[in-house]
Write a protein that holds these residues in place. Structure first.
Motif, PDB file in Angstrom:
ATOM      1  N   LEU A  92     -12.537  18.814 -13.121  1.00 35.63           N
ATOM      2  CA  LEU A  92     -12.728  17.479 -13.691  1.00 35.63           C
ATOM      3  C   LEU A  92     -12.839  16.425 -12.590  1.00 35.63           C
ATOM      4  O   LEU A  92     -13.642  15.492 -12.688  1.00 35.63           O
ATOM      5  CB  LEU A  92     -11.574  17.149 -14.642  1.00 35.63           C
ATOM      6  N   ASP A  93     -12.027  16.577 -11.539  1.00 34.18           N
ATOM      7  CA  ASP A  93     -12.123  15.665 -10.389  1.00 34.18           C
ATOM      8  C   ASP A  93     -13.503  15.757  -9.759  1.00 34.18           C
ATOM      9  O   ASP A  93     -14.088  14.737  -9.351  1.00 34.18           O
ATOM     10  CB  ASP A  93     -11.054  15.995  -9.349  1.00 34.18           C
ATOM     11  N   LEU A  94     -14.013  16.977  -9.657  1.00 33.55           N
ATOM     12  CA  LEU A  94     -15.321  17.177  -9.048  1.00 33.55           C
ATOM     13  C   LEU A  94     -16.418  16.504  -9.867  1.00 33.55           C
ATOM     14  O   LEU A  94     -17.319  15.866  -9.313  1.00 33.55           O
ATOM     15  CB  LEU A  94     -15.616  18.673  -8.918  1.00 33.55           C
ATOM     16  N   LEU A  95     -16.346  16.624 -11.176  1.00 32.00           N
ATOM     17  CA  LEU A  95     -17.344  15.977 -12.030  1.00 32.00           C
ATOM     18  C   LEU A  95     -17.272  14.456 -11.895  1.00 32.00           C
ATOM     19  O   LEU A  95     -18.300  13.777 -11.865  1.00 32.00           O
ATOM     20  CB  LEU A  95     -17.150  16.396 -13.488  1.00 32.00           C
ATOM     21  N   GLN A  96     -16.048  13.929 -11.783  1.00 29.79           N
ATOM     22  CA  GLN A  96     -15.900  12.494 -11.575  1.00 29.79           C
ATOM     23  C   GLN A  96     -16.508  12.081 -10.240  1.00 29.79           C
ATOM     24  O   GLN A  96     -17.191  11.053 -10.139  1.00 29.79           O
ATOM     25  CB  GLN A  96     -14.412  12.116 -11.606  1.00 29.79           C
ATOM     26  N   PHE A  97     -16.296  12.899  -9.225  1.00 32.79           N
ATOM     27  CA  PHE A  97     -16.868  12.641  -7.900  1.00 32.79           C
ATOM     28  C   PHE A  97     -18.395  12.666  -7.959  1.00 32.79           C
ATOM     29  O   PHE A  97     -19.063  11.831  -7.348  1.00 32.79           O
ATOM     30  CB  PHE A  97     -16.352  13.698  -6.920  1.00 32.79           C
ATOM     31  N   ARG A  98     -18.934  13.605  -8.719  1.00 27.37           N
ATOM     32  CA  ARG A  98     -20.384  13.740  -8.814  1.00 27.37           C
ATOM     33  C   ARG A  98     -21.034  12.529  -9.470  1.00 27.37           C
ATOM     34  O   ARG A  98     -22.169  12.179  -9.126  1.00 27.37           O
ATOM     35  CB  ARG A  98     -20.756  15.008  -9.603  1.00 27.37           C
ATOM     36  N   ILE A  99     -20.334  11.906 -10.410  1.00 24.07           N
ATOM     37  CA  ILE A  99     -20.916  10.746 -11.095  1.00 24.07           C
ATOM     38  C   ILE A  99     -21.312   9.680 -10.076  1.00 24.07           C
ATOM     39  O   ILE A  99     -22.437   9.167 -10.088  1.00 24.07           O
ATOM     40  CB  ILE A  99     -19.933  10.174 -12.135  1.00 24.07           C
ATOM     41  N   GLY A 100     -20.383   9.347  -9.176  1.00 21.21           N
ATOM     42  CA  GLY A 100     -20.675   8.325  -8.181  1.00 21.21           C
ATOM     43  C   GLY A 100     -21.634   8.808  -7.107  1.00 21.21           C
ATOM     44  O   GLY A 100     -22.616   8.113  -6.778  1.00 21.21           O
ATOM     45  N   THR A 101     -21.382  10.003  -6.584  1.00 17.08           N
ATOM     46  CA  THR A 101     -22.175  10.515  -5.471  1.00 17.08           C
ATOM     47  C   THR A 101     -23.624  10.773  -5.864  1.00 17.08           C
ATOM     48  O   THR A 101     -24.556  10.342  -5.174  1.00 17.08           O
ATOM     49  CB  THR A 101     -21.554  11.818  -4.940  1.00 17.08           C
ATOM     50  N   GLU A 102     -23.828  11.457  -6.977  1.00  8.53           N
ATOM     51  CA  GLU A 102     -25.195  11.833  -7.339  1.00  8.53           C
ATOM     52  C   GLU A 102     -25.981  10.666  -7.924  1.00  8.53           C
ATOM     53  O   GLU A 102     -27.213  10.673  -7.892  1.00  8.53           O
ATOM     54  CB  GLU A 102     -25.180  13.030  -8.289  1.00  8.53           C
ATOM     55  N   SER A 103     -25.282   9.665  -8.435  1.00  2.46           N
ATOM     56  CA  SER A 103     -25.990   8.450  -8.861  1.00  2.46           C
ATOM     57  C   SER A 103     -26.627   7.775  -7.654  1.00  2.46           C
ATOM     58  O   SER A 103     -27.771   7.304  -7.715  1.00  2.46           O
ATOM     59  CB  SER A 103     -25.016   7.486  -9.553  1.00  2.46           C
ATOM     60  N   GLU A 104     -25.879   7.724  -6.544  1.00  4.28           N
ATOM     61  CA  GLU A 104     -26.422   7.135  -5.310  1.00  4.28           C
ATOM     62  C   GLU A 104     -27.524   8.010  -4.726  1.00  4.28           C
ATOM     63  O   GLU A 104     -28.533   7.506  -4.223  1.00  4.28           O
ATOM     64  CB  GLU A 104     -25.303   6.950  -4.291  1.00  4.28           C
ATOM     65  N   ILE A 105     -27.348   9.323  -4.797  1.00  2.14           N
ATOM     66  CA  ILE A 105     -28.389  10.247  -4.334  1.00  2.14           C
ATOM     67  C   ILE A 105     -29.681  10.012  -5.105  1.00  2.14           C
ATOM     68  O   ILE A 105     -30.773   9.946  -4.519  1.00  2.14           O
ATOM     69  CB  ILE A 105     -27.916  11.711  -4.471  1.00  2.14           C
ATOM     70  N   ALA A 106     -29.571   9.893  -6.430  1.00  2.00           N
ATOM     71  CA  ALA A 106     -30.762   9.673  -7.255  1.00  2.00           C
ATOM     72  C   ALA A 106     -31.425   8.345  -6.901  1.00  2.00           C
ATOM     73  O   ALA A 106     -32.659   8.240  -6.887  1.00  2.00           O
ATOM     74  CB  ALA A 106     -30.383   9.693  -8.735  1.00  2.00           C
ATOM     75  N   TYR A 107     -30.626   7.336  -6.609  1.00  2.74           N
ATOM     76  CA  TYR A 107     -31.146   6.018  -6.217  1.00  2.74           C
ATOM     77  C   TYR A 107     -31.969   6.145  -4.934  1.00  2.74           C
ATOM     78  O   TYR A 107     -33.114   5.663  -4.854  1.00  2.74           O
ATOM     79  CB  TYR A 107     -29.982   5.047  -6.021  1.00  2.74           C
ATOM     80  N   LEU A 108     -31.393   6.783  -3.918  1.00  2.00           N
ATOM     81  CA  LEU A 108     -32.073   6.920  -2.633  1.00  2.00           C
ATOM     82  C   LEU A 108     -33.261   7.874  -2.708  1.00  2.00           C
ATOM     83  O   LEU A 108     -34.268   7.681  -2.017  1.00  2.00           O
ATOM     84  CB  LEU A 108     -31.083   7.401  -1.566  1.00  2.00           C
ATOM     85  N   ALA A 109     -33.154   8.904  -3.551  1.00  2.00           N
ATOM     86  CA  ALA A 109     -34.258   9.862  -3.707  1.00  2.00           C
ATOM     87  C   ALA A 109     -35.501   9.162  -4.236  1.00  2.00           C
ATOM     88  O   ALA A 109     -36.622   9.438  -3.795  1.00  2.00           O
ATOM     89  CB  ALA A 109     -33.847  10.990  -4.640  1.00  2.00           C
ATOM     90  N   ALA A 110     -35.305   8.247  -5.190  1.00  2.49           N
ATOM     91  CA  ALA A 110     -36.443   7.510  -5.744  1.00  2.49           C
ATOM     92  C   ALA A 110     -37.088   6.609  -4.691  1.00  2.49           C
ATOM     93  O   ALA A 110     -38.302   6.379  -4.716  1.00  2.49           O
ATOM     94  CB  ALA A 110     -35.999   6.687  -6.943  1.00  2.49           C
ATOM     95  N   LYS A 111     -36.303   6.105  -3.769  1.00  2.00           N
ATOM     96  CA  LYS A 111     -36.835   5.230  -2.726  1.00  2.00           C
ATOM     97  C   LYS A 111     -37.575   6.009  -1.646  1.00  2.00           C
ATOM     98  O   LYS A 111     -38.605   5.564  -1.132  1.00  2.00           O
ATOM     99  CB  LYS A 111     -35.700   4.434  -2.062  1.00  2.00           C
ATOM    100  N   ASN A 112     -37.052   7.179  -1.289  1.00  3.71           N
ATOM    101  CA  ASN A 112     -37.495   7.861  -0.071  1.00  3.71           C
ATOM    102  C   ASN A 112     -38.203   9.185  -0.286  1.00  3.71           C
ATOM    103  O   ASN A 112     -38.630   9.812   0.688  1.00  3.71           O
ATOM    104  CB  ASN A 112     -36.281   8.098   0.850  1.00  3.71           C
ATOM    105  N   ASN A 155     -31.740  11.441   4.077  1.00  2.00           N
ATOM    106  CA  ASN A 155     -30.522  11.081   4.808  1.00  2.00           C
ATOM    107  C   ASN A 155     -29.817  12.369   5.208  1.00  2.00           C
ATOM    108  O   ASN A 155     -29.292  13.085   4.356  1.00  2.00           O
ATOM    109  CB  ASN A 155     -29.624  10.215   3.906  1.00  2.00           C
ATOM    110  N   GLU A 156     -29.835  12.660   6.499  1.00  2.25           N
ATOM    111  CA  GLU A 156     -29.313  13.940   6.976  1.00  2.25           C
ATOM    112  C   GLU A 156     -27.832  14.117   6.673  1.00  2.25           C
ATOM    113  O   GLU A 156     -27.370  15.219   6.395  1.00  2.25           O
ATOM    114  CB  GLU A 156     -29.557  14.080   8.482  1.00  2.25           C
ATOM    115  N   LEU A 157     -27.065  13.034   6.730  1.00  2.24           N
ATOM    116  CA  LEU A 157     -25.637  13.143   6.449  1.00  2.24           C
ATOM    117  C   LEU A 157     -25.408  13.511   4.988  1.00  2.24           C
ATOM    118  O   LEU A 157     -24.564  14.362   4.676  1.00  2.24           O
ATOM    119  CB  LEU A 157     -24.927  11.824   6.785  1.00  2.24           C
ATOM    120  N   ILE A 158     -26.165  12.892   4.082  1.00  3.79           N
ATOM    121  CA  ILE A 158     -26.049  13.223   2.655  1.00  3.79           C
ATOM    122  C   ILE A 158     -26.393  14.684   2.426  1.00  3.79           C
ATOM    123  O   ILE A 158     -25.704  15.393   1.686  1.00  3.79           O
ATOM    124  CB  ILE A 158     -26.954  12.306   1.807  1.00  3.79           C
TER     125      ILE A 158
END
Length: 230
Positions: A92-112, A155-158
């Motif tokens: 459950l913690d992991l899913l909560q973590f994914r909400i924030g992390t993958e939302s930002e990933i999706a944002y940057l993916a659309a840009k780049n 983003n190589e770090l991501i």
């Protein structure tokens, strides 16, 4: 610590229950399980061995694994007693973590994103549709879709961080495999792809948040049905 074989055990028990297998019915082969779940053959063999020792399945050399009647039916009414231990809080913690992390990933993916990433995302959706039509696990195309979005950020770090976490993601994916809401998954993947192709970062991020929240809700529902949580 992730014990992959225990997660594979849960998948197999879910498979038996959801598919309503009867005594003598054959389970997926080792090779099929490796491909479906994106795990190593040793983890699959260990899971099958444990279920065999518990009398739930019977392994027949050269033929595969089959459901064994007596012990399975004795325990069918108490699914929770059959399941290996599950670190639900971690999941459950992991899913909560994914909400924030993958939302930002999706944002940057659309840009780049590159055209190559778009092609891979499109193929992952075709593969997902094939899995749905064939009634098989969507784990492989799902992981491909989300992993490709991480690469699309440029983003190589991501990319590195995502790669280190993918085994944790896979654990929850396998736990949920038979309980996946595949139609919702397909809908969100298609809509996210449209947003990424159109370079609509805001919509891509919002859709990803809704997607993971939907997965989170489905996971909690599964745990409730198993009696793991209220």
């Amino acid at each position: 610590m992730i014990v992959v074989s225990e997660t594979v055990q849960k998948f197999l028990l879910d498979y038996i229950r959801k598919k309503d297998l009867q005594p003598g019915d054959k389970l997926p082969s080792e090779r099929e399980l490796v491909q479906l779940l994106e795990v190593g053959r040793s983890s699959v063999r260990e899971a099958l061995q444990v279920l065999s020792e518990r009398g739930i399945i019977e392994k027949q050399p050269g033929k595969g694994a089959f459901l064994k009647s007596n012990v399975f039916h004795n325990h069918l009414g108490n699914v929770k007693s059959l399941m290996p231990s599950m670190d639900t809080h971690s999941s459950l913690d992991l899913l909560q973590f994914r909400i924030g992390t993958e939302s930002e990933i999706a944002y940057l993916a659309a840009k780049n994103r590159s055209d190559d990433c778009i092609h891979i995302l499109e193929q992952s959706i075709l593969d997902l549709e094939d899995c749905i039509n064939n009634g098989t696990s969507i784990i492989a195309p799902d992981l491909l879709f989300h992993g490709t979005l991480a690469k699309a950020t440029m983003n190589e770090l991501i990319v590195q961080v995502y790669s280190t976490l993918v085994e944790f993601f896979k654990k929850v994916r396998i736990e949920m495999a038979i309980n996946d809401d595949v139609e919702h998954a397909l809908y969100y993947h298609k809509e996210i792809l449209k947003a990424v192709k159109n370079r609509n970062s805001e919509r891509s991020s919002i859709l990803m948040r809704r997607h993971i929240e939907d997965v989170q809700l489905n996971y909690k529902k599964m745990l409730s049905e198993m009696g793991v949580i209220e």
